[in-house]
Design a protein around this motif. Structure first.
Motif, PDB file in Angstrom:
ATOM      1  N   GLN A  77       0.636  -1.373   0.023  1.00 54.90           N
ATOM      2  CA  GLN A  77       0.277  -0.091   0.302  1.00 54.90           C
ATOM      3  C   GLN A  77       0.986   1.209   0.040  1.00 54.90           C
ATOM      4  O   GLN A  77       0.754   1.946  -0.454  1.00 54.90           O
ATOM      5  N   SER A  80       2.348   1.420  -3.329  1.00 52.48           N
ATOM      6  CA  SER A  80       0.737   2.099  -4.662  1.00 52.48           C
ATOM      7  C   SER A  80       0.380   3.339  -4.274  1.00 52.48           C
ATOM      8  O   SER A  80       0.772   4.186  -5.490  1.00 52.48           O
ATOM      9  N   ASN A 101      -2.691  -3.468  -5.724  1.00 56.25           N
ATOM     10  CA  ASN A 101      -1.733  -1.997  -5.538  1.00 56.25           C
ATOM     11  C   ASN A 101      -1.102  -1.432  -6.978  1.00 56.25           C
ATOM     12  O   ASN A 101      -0.265  -1.484  -7.828  1.00 56.25           O
ATOM     13  N   TRP A 192      -4.509   5.839   0.716  1.00 52.79           N
ATOM     14  CA  TRP A 192      -4.660   4.986   0.317  1.00 52.79           C
ATOM     15  C   TRP A 192      -5.973   4.710  -0.604  1.00 52.79           C
ATOM     16  O   TRP A 192      -6.676   4.518  -1.369  1.00 52.79           O
TER      17      TRP A 192
END
Ligand code: BTN
Length: 247
Positions: A77, A80, A101, A192
């Motif tokens: 996470q 990404s 991701n 995220w």
């Protein structure tokens, strides 16, 4: 990070992830390994990561214990989100993180993350986070990829400097790790989740024995996705060997 501090540049390698796994014992924690090209670039689920020379960012970051309150399970996470923030800095529009991701622009993949652990005698020796961002691939090179793909340069109609991209990415990645170490994962998790834009969307997840189709209700803090099917039943699905399709 000062330019070149803690960065190893390779002209060609099989895979920056494989290099970090092989050389784990001798690499310092926090080292970034970058290659101009990969002859055997790897993606999730055993896929190939198309890695032609001199046009994209291929980088792996090795972290070794002690992780100092950073749970290595959240590195996909963190990575990404770092890639997402980096490409948005350049002005790319319609960017989103496709669970678990991948970074997408609309229906086209722009960046991917592959995290692997090296375990020796039952103990984690290193966790390697590989990030590939398509930067300056030509339309012909993008067409070679077996799924719809795009590149930052193609989105903006200009070339992107690989090392500038690396510095931005490293800044986001290192800052997010530091935030997790000092305050836990909640803030990064919230960023995220917002970047995913999937809550409320209908999706299908394949790869589990039966597969799950329904509406995304939420993400759990461990990265699991919670889906409600048409009968109202809730399914919590951990990432792993799974593929998500928007319906
Ligand atoms: C995916 O989307 O399936 C993950 C792609 C990860 C690609 C990067 S490029 C740098 C590092 N080295 C690899 O062999 N893979 C990762």
């Amino acid at each position: 990070m000062h330019p070149d501090d803690g960065i190893i540049y390779l002209a060609e390698v099989d895979s920056t992830n494989s290099y970090c796994m092989r050389e784990a014992a001798s690499l310092a924690s926090g080292t970034f390994v970058v290659a101009d090209s990969q002859t055997a670039g790897r993606g999730r689920l055993g896929r190939v990561w198309h890695s032609p020379p001199g046009c994209n960012l291929y980088v792996s970051i090795i972290l070794k214990p002690p992780f100092q309150r950073l749970d290595p399970a959240v590195l996909p996470q963190i990575a990404s989100l770092a890639a997402y923030n980096t490409v948005r800095d350049y002005g790319v529009q319609d960017v989103w993180i496709k669970w678990p991701n991948d970074v997408y622009v609309g229906d086209c993949k722009l960046a991917g993350v592959l995290t692997e652990s090296r375990v020796v005698a039952g103990a984690v020796e290193a966790v390697v986070t590989g990030i590939g961002i398509n930067l300056n691939m030509s339309p012909a090179e993008l067409a070679v990829i077996d799924k719809p793909a795009t590149a930052v340069g193609a989105q903006l109609d200009r070339d992107i400097d690989r090392d500038d991209c690396l510095q931005r990415l490293a800044g986001y990645f290192n800052a997010a790790c530091a935030t997790c170490q000092s305050h836990g994962f909640e803030q990064i998790y919230a960023e995220w989740r917002d970047a995913s834009g999937l809550v409320g969307r209908r999706v299908s997840i394949t790869g589990t024995e039966a597969g799950v189709t329904g509406t995304v209700r939420q993400f759990a803090i461990d990265g699991s996705i919670v889906i409600v099917d048409e009968r109202g039943a809730s399914h919590t699905v951990r990432s792993g060997d799974l593929t998500l399709t928007l319906l």
